[in-house]
Design a protein around this motif. Structure first.
Motif, PDB file in Angstrom:
ATOM      1  N   ASN A   1      10.082  -3.053  -0.778  1.00 25.23           N
ATOM      2  CA  ASN A   1       9.466  -4.298  -0.292  1.00 25.23           C
ATOM      3  C   ASN A   1       8.391  -4.053   0.765  1.00 25.23           C
ATOM      4  O   ASN A   1       7.322  -4.651   0.715  1.00 25.23           O
ATOM      5  N   LYS A   2       8.683  -3.198   1.747  1.00 25.89           N
ATOM      6  CA  LYS A   2       7.703  -2.932   2.802  1.00 25.89           C
ATOM      7  C   LYS A   2       6.459  -2.249   2.239  1.00 25.89           C
ATOM      8  O   LYS A   2       5.344  -2.548   2.642  1.00 25.89           O
ATOM      9  N   GLU A   3       6.668  -1.336   1.305  1.00 29.77           N
ATOM     10  CA  GLU A   3       5.522  -0.648   0.689  1.00 29.77           C
ATOM     11  C   GLU A   3       4.700  -1.612  -0.152  1.00 29.77           C
ATOM     12  O   GLU A   3       3.463  -1.557  -0.136  1.00 29.77           O
TER      13      GLU A   3
ATOM     14  N   GLU B   1       4.479  -4.891   0.324  1.00 30.15           N
ATOM     15  CA  GLU B   1       3.772  -5.772   1.261  1.00 30.15           C
ATOM     16  C   GLU B   1       2.566  -5.062   1.868  1.00 30.15           C
ATOM     17  O   GLU B   1       1.477  -5.634   1.944  1.00 30.15           O
ATOM     18  N   GLN B   2       2.749  -3.817   2.299  1.00 31.14           N
ATOM     19  CA  GLN B   2       1.637  -3.085   2.913  1.00 31.14           C
ATOM     20  C   GLN B   2       0.507  -2.858   1.912  1.00 31.14           C
ATOM     21  O   GLN B   2      -0.670  -2.978   2.255  1.00 31.14           O
TER      22      GLN B   2
END
Length: 130
Positions: free
Chosen positions: A3-5, A7-8
Motif C-alpha cells: 500500500n505505501k509503495e 501510494e508513493q
C-alpha cells in the motif's frame, strides 16, 4: 507492491504530471490538509490502485468531501490505477473535478468506519489459532 509503495508511486506520478503541465506541485500529505498534493490552483487528492480502479469505491473522508464542496473549482481527485504494471505503460489517470466529482459525492451515502487500535497487550493476550 504494498500500500505505501503504491501510494508513493501514485504521488510521484501525479507530481510528474503536474510539473509537465507547468505547475509547481508539493507533496503535502504530512500537513493535515484534506488533499495530498498542492499544485496551485489545484488541491489534489490522490487515490492509488495497483490494479484497475474501474467500478471501485473511492473512499473520501468527511473533510475531503467538505473541501470538494467548498472549493469545487479547485478540488480534484486524481485516480491513478494499474500501478503494478511491469513498466508503467498501463498506468491510468482519471481526473475527477467539478460537476462530475460533485455528482459522485451527491449520490454516495456517508458511512462511519471504526478503526480501533490493536494494542500490544491485547494482541499478546487474545486467543491465537495455530
Amino acid at each position: 507492491m504494498g500500500n505505501k509503495e503504491t501510494e508513493q508511486a501514485a504521488i510521484t506520478h501525479v507530481i510528474a504530471l503536474e510539473l509537465a503541465a507547468g505547475r509547481d506541485p508539493k507533496d503535502v500529505r504530512t500537513s493535515s490538509l484534506p488533499y495530498d498534493v498542492e499544485s496551485l490552483p489545484r488541491m489534489i487528492e490522490v487515490k492509488a490502485f495497483s490494479r484497475s480502479a474501474r467500478c471501485e469505491a473511492l473512499p473520501l473522508e468527511q473533510r475531503q468531501v467538505e473541501a470538494a464542496k467548498a472549493y469545487p473549482e479547485r478540488y480534484y481527485v486524481y485516480v491513478i490505477d494499474n500501478l503494478a504494471g511491469l513498466n508503467g505503460a498501463e498506468i491510468g489517470v482519471r481526473v475527477l473535478h467539478g460537476e462530475v466529482l460533485q455528482a459522485m459525492i451527491d449520490r454516495s451515502q456517508p458511512q462511519i468506519t471504526y478503526w480501533p487500535t490493536f494494542r500490544a497487550s491485547e494482541y499478546d493476550q487474545v486467543e491465537r489459532l495455530l
